[in-house]
Design a protein around this motif. Structure first.
Motif, PDB file in Angstrom:
ATOM      1  N   PHE A  20       0.848  -1.186   0.000  1.00  0.00           N
ATOM      2  CA  PHE A  20       0.000   0.000   0.000  1.00  0.00           C
ATOM      3  C   PHE A  20       0.888   1.242   0.000  1.00  0.00           C
ATOM      4  CE2 PHE A  20      -2.011  -3.447   2.246  1.00  0.00           C
ATOM      5  CZ  PHE A  20      -3.299  -3.481   1.739  1.00  0.00           C
ATOM      6  N   THR A  21       0.353   2.357  -0.479  1.00  0.00           N
ATOM      7  CA  THR A  21       1.111   3.599  -0.471  1.00  0.00           C
ATOM      8  C   THR A  21       0.277   4.754   0.085  1.00  0.00           C
ATOM      9  OG1 THR A  21       2.406   5.153  -1.808  1.00  0.00           O
ATOM     10  CG2 THR A  21       0.527   4.142  -2.872  1.00  0.00           C
ATOM     11  N   ASN A  22       0.993   5.670   0.701  1.00  0.00           N
ATOM     12  CA  ASN A  22       0.414   6.904   1.221  1.00  0.00           C
ATOM     13  C   ASN A  22       1.357   8.044   0.846  1.00  0.00           C
ATOM     14  OD1 ASN A  22      -1.948   6.022   2.954  1.00  0.00           O
ATOM     15  ND2 ASN A  22      -0.318   4.701   3.702  1.00  0.00           N
ATOM     16  N   SER A  23       1.619   8.183  -0.439  1.00  0.00           N
ATOM     17  CA  SER A  23       2.593   9.163  -0.901  1.00  0.00           C
ATOM     18  C   SER A  23       2.202   9.684  -2.284  1.00  0.00           C
ATOM     19  CB  SER A  23       3.985   8.533  -0.979  1.00  0.00           C
ATOM     20  OG  SER A  23       4.914   9.454  -1.502  1.00  0.00           O
ATOM     21  N   THR A  24       2.511  10.937  -2.534  1.00  0.00           N
ATOM     22  CA  THR A  24       2.301  11.489  -3.866  1.00  0.00           C
ATOM     23  C   THR A  24       3.452  11.132  -4.804  1.00  0.00           C
ATOM     24  OG1 THR A  24       3.298  13.579  -3.184  1.00  0.00           O
ATOM     25  CG2 THR A  24       0.897  13.415  -3.032  1.00  0.00           C
ATOM     26  N   PHE A  25       4.542  10.577  -4.244  1.00  0.00           N
ATOM     27  CA  PHE A  25       5.692  10.145  -5.041  1.00  0.00           C
ATOM     28  C   PHE A  25       5.568   8.649  -5.323  1.00  0.00           C
ATOM     29  CE2 PHE A  25       7.249  13.618  -2.320  1.00  0.00           C
ATOM     30  CZ  PHE A  25       7.624  14.520  -3.295  1.00  0.00           C
ATOM     31  N   ASP A  26       5.989   8.213  -6.519  1.00  0.00           N
ATOM     32  CA  ASP A  26       5.987   6.787  -6.827  1.00  0.00           C
ATOM     33  C   ASP A  26       6.817   6.005  -5.812  1.00  0.00           C
ATOM     34  OD1 ASP A  26       4.269   6.488  -8.957  1.00  0.00           O
ATOM     35  OD2 ASP A  26       5.833   6.521 -10.487  1.00  0.00           O
ATOM     36  N   GLN A  27       6.248   4.901  -5.352  1.00  0.00           N
ATOM     37  CA  GLN A  27       6.920   3.964  -4.459  1.00  0.00           C
ATOM     38  C   GLN A  27       7.153   2.680  -5.246  1.00  0.00           C
ATOM     39  OE1 GLN A  27       7.365   4.948  -0.898  1.00  0.00           O
ATOM     40  NE2 GLN A  27       6.987   6.798  -2.084  1.00  0.00           N
ATOM     41  N   THR A  28       8.347   2.128  -5.179  1.00  0.00           N
ATOM     42  CA  THR A  28       8.637   0.857  -5.825  1.00  0.00           C
ATOM     43  C   THR A  28       8.984  -0.148  -4.744  1.00  0.00           C
ATOM     44  OG1 THR A  28       9.424   1.926  -7.845  1.00  0.00           O
ATOM     45  CG2 THR A  28      10.103  -0.361  -7.485  1.00  0.00           C
ATOM     46  N   VAL A  29       8.118  -1.149  -4.604  1.00  0.00           N
ATOM     47  CA  VAL A  29       8.294  -2.202  -3.607  1.00  0.00           C
ATOM     48  C   VAL A  29       8.755  -3.448  -4.342  1.00  0.00           C
ATOM     49  CG1 VAL A  29       7.116  -3.647  -1.914  1.00  0.00           C
ATOM     50  CG2 VAL A  29       6.490  -1.228  -2.142  1.00  0.00           C
ATOM     51  N   LYS A  30       9.871  -4.012  -3.888  1.00  0.00           N
ATOM     52  CA  LYS A  30      10.378  -5.248  -4.479  1.00  0.00           C
ATOM     53  C   LYS A  30      10.402  -6.337  -3.416  1.00  0.00           C
ATOM     54  CE  LYS A  30      13.160  -2.935  -7.961  1.00  0.00           C
ATOM     55  NZ  LYS A  30      14.490  -2.743  -8.539  1.00  0.00           N
ATOM     56  N   ILE A  31       9.989  -7.533  -3.813  1.00  0.00           N
ATOM     57  CA  ILE A  31      10.028  -8.694  -2.942  1.00  0.00           C
ATOM     58  C   ILE A  31      11.085  -9.638  -3.502  1.00  0.00           C
ATOM     59  CG2 ILE A  31       8.713 -10.558  -1.870  1.00  0.00           C
ATOM     60  CD1 ILE A  31       7.657  -7.663  -1.276  1.00  0.00           C
ATOM     61  N   LEU A  32      12.117  -9.864  -2.704  1.00  0.00           N
ATOM     62  CA  LEU A  32      13.195 -10.761  -3.100  1.00  0.00           C
ATOM     63  C   LEU A  32      13.062 -12.059  -2.322  1.00  0.00           C
ATOM     64  CD1 LEU A  32      14.356  -7.662  -3.073  1.00  0.00           C
ATOM     65  CD2 LEU A  32      16.456  -8.826  -3.727  1.00  0.00           C
ATOM     66  N   ILE A  33      13.235 -13.162  -3.012  1.00  0.00           N
ATOM     67  CA  ILE A  33      13.238 -14.482  -2.388  1.00  0.00           C
ATOM     68  C   ILE A  33      14.558 -15.131  -2.745  1.00  0.00           C
ATOM     69  CG2 ILE A  33      12.109 -16.731  -2.272  1.00  0.00           C
ATOM     70  CD1 ILE A  33       9.505 -15.226  -3.086  1.00  0.00           C
ATOM     71  N   ASP A  34      15.300 -15.501  -1.712  1.00  0.00           N
ATOM     72  CA  ASP A  34      16.624 -16.088  -1.903  1.00  0.00           C
ATOM     73  C   ASP A  34      17.495 -15.223  -2.811  1.00  0.00           C
ATOM     74  OD1 ASP A  34      15.806 -18.249  -0.284  1.00  0.00           O
ATOM     75  OD2 ASP A  34      15.012 -19.320  -2.021  1.00  0.00           O
ATOM     76  N   GLY A  35      17.373 -13.893  -2.649  1.00  0.00           N
ATOM     77  CA  GLY A  35      18.200 -12.938  -3.370  1.00  0.00           C
ATOM     78  C   GLY A  35      17.725 -12.584  -4.763  1.00  0.00           C
ATOM     79  N   GLN A  36      16.616 -13.145  -5.217  1.00  0.00           N
ATOM     80  CA  GLN A  36      16.092 -12.882  -6.558  1.00  0.00           C
ATOM     81  C   GLN A  36      14.787 -12.095  -6.465  1.00  0.00           C
ATOM     82  OE1 GLN A  36      17.530 -14.081  -9.532  1.00  0.00           O
ATOM     83  NE2 GLN A  36      19.249 -14.754  -8.284  1.00  0.00           N
ATOM     84  N   ALA A  39       8.761 -10.192  -7.250  1.00  0.00           N
ATOM     85  CA  ALA A  39       7.591  -9.339  -7.464  1.00  0.00           C
ATOM     86  C   ALA A  39       8.017  -7.884  -7.315  1.00  0.00           C
ATOM     87  CB  ALA A  39       6.488  -9.667  -6.463  1.00  0.00           C
ATOM     88  N   THR A  40       7.423  -7.030  -8.122  1.00  0.00           N
ATOM     89  CA  THR A  40       7.652  -5.585  -8.047  1.00  0.00           C
ATOM     90  C   THR A  40       6.314  -4.881  -8.176  1.00  0.00           C
ATOM     91  OG1 THR A  40       9.831  -5.818  -9.096  1.00  0.00           O
ATOM     92  CG2 THR A  40       8.860  -3.616  -9.074  1.00  0.00           C
ATOM     93  N   PHE A  41       6.046  -3.974  -7.246  1.00  0.00           N
ATOM     94  CA  PHE A  41       4.820  -3.171  -7.261  1.00  0.00           C
ATOM     95  C   PHE A  41       5.247  -1.707  -7.283  1.00  0.00           C
ATOM     96  CE2 PHE A  41       3.866  -6.771  -4.235  1.00  0.00           C
ATOM     97  CZ  PHE A  41       3.220  -7.573  -5.156  1.00  0.00           C
ATOM     98  N   THR A  42       4.665  -0.928  -8.175  1.00  0.00           N
ATOM     99  CA  THR A  42       4.989   0.492  -8.263  1.00  0.00           C
ATOM    100  C   THR A  42       3.706   1.300  -8.341  1.00  0.00           C
ATOM    101  OG1 THR A  42       7.054   0.017  -9.432  1.00  0.00           O
ATOM    102  CG2 THR A  42       6.215   2.254  -9.597  1.00  0.00           C
ATOM    103  N   GLY A  43       3.680   2.400  -7.598  1.00  0.00           N
ATOM    104  CA  GLY A  43       2.526   3.283  -7.660  1.00  0.00           C
ATOM    105  C   GLY A  43       2.601   4.360  -6.604  1.00  0.00           C
ATOM    106  N   HIS A  44       1.630   5.239  -6.636  1.00  0.00           N
ATOM    107  CA  HIS A  44       1.521   6.292  -5.638  1.00  0.00           C
ATOM    108  C   HIS A  44       0.042   6.511  -5.358  1.00  0.00           C
ATOM    109  CE1 HIS A  44       1.139   8.461  -9.464  1.00  0.00           C
ATOM    110  NE2 HIS A  44       0.317   9.272  -8.794  1.00  0.00           N
ATOM    111  N   GLY A  45      -0.241   7.230  -4.323  1.00  0.00           N
ATOM    112  CA  GLY A  45      -1.619   7.528  -3.967  1.00  0.00           C
ATOM    113  C   GLY A  45      -1.747   7.696  -2.472  1.00  0.00           C
ATOM    114  N   MET A  46      -2.884   8.194  -2.076  1.00  0.00           N
ATOM    115  CA  MET A  46      -3.122   8.464  -0.669  1.00  0.00           C
ATOM    116  C   MET A  46      -4.176   7.500  -0.126  1.00  0.00           C
ATOM    117  SD  MET A  46      -0.869  10.736  -0.459  1.00  0.00           S
ATOM    118  CE  MET A  46      -1.039  11.386   1.179  1.00  0.00           C
TER     119      MET A  46
END
Length: 117
Positions: A20-36, A39-46
């Motif tokens: 989830f995001t609470n920012s006017t700036f783009d947030q990029t969330v990455k999920i790494l499993i065993d270093g790889q 999943a990547t989620f990108t977006g912004h919003g309140m």
């Protein structure tokens, strides 16, 4: 002990992740499993805007959440994280990220839960 944004899950376990995001700036969330990156989620919003949700497998069990702002998440955010276990059965990992502009640690909120069957 888990480090900020890092969790040790049982091997080969399905888990859910929601960002989830609470920012006017783009947030990029990455999920790494065993270093790889798995999943990547990108977006912004309140107002806790959902930017992604997915079911993943823990592989060998090393799960890491990273968050960044800017082009492709190039500027890392500060993270705080924790873990909760309910009735010795349901596990939650929580990560809160701050991009550095206001110190509120709600710019990205990431929730993990396991096991999923």
């Amino acid at each position: 002990m888990d480090q900020q944004g890092k969790f040790t899950l049982p091997a080969n376990t399905n888990f859910g992740v929601s960002a989830f995001t609470n920012s006017t700036f783009d947030q990029t969330v990455k999920i790494l499993i065993d270093g790889q990156v798995k999943a990547t989620f990108t977006g912004h919003g309140m107002s806790n805007n959902l930017i992604g949700s997915q079911v993943l497998n823990s592989g060998k069990g090393a799960v890491q959440v990273t968050v960044g702002t800017g082009s492709g998440g190039a500027t890392p955010s500060s993270l705080i994280s924790g873990r909760a276990i309910l009735a010795n059965r349901v596990n939650f990992g929580m990560v809160a990220a701050d991009e550095g502009s206001d110190g509120d640690f709600n710019d990205s909120i990431i929730e993990l839960n396991w096991p999923l069957r």
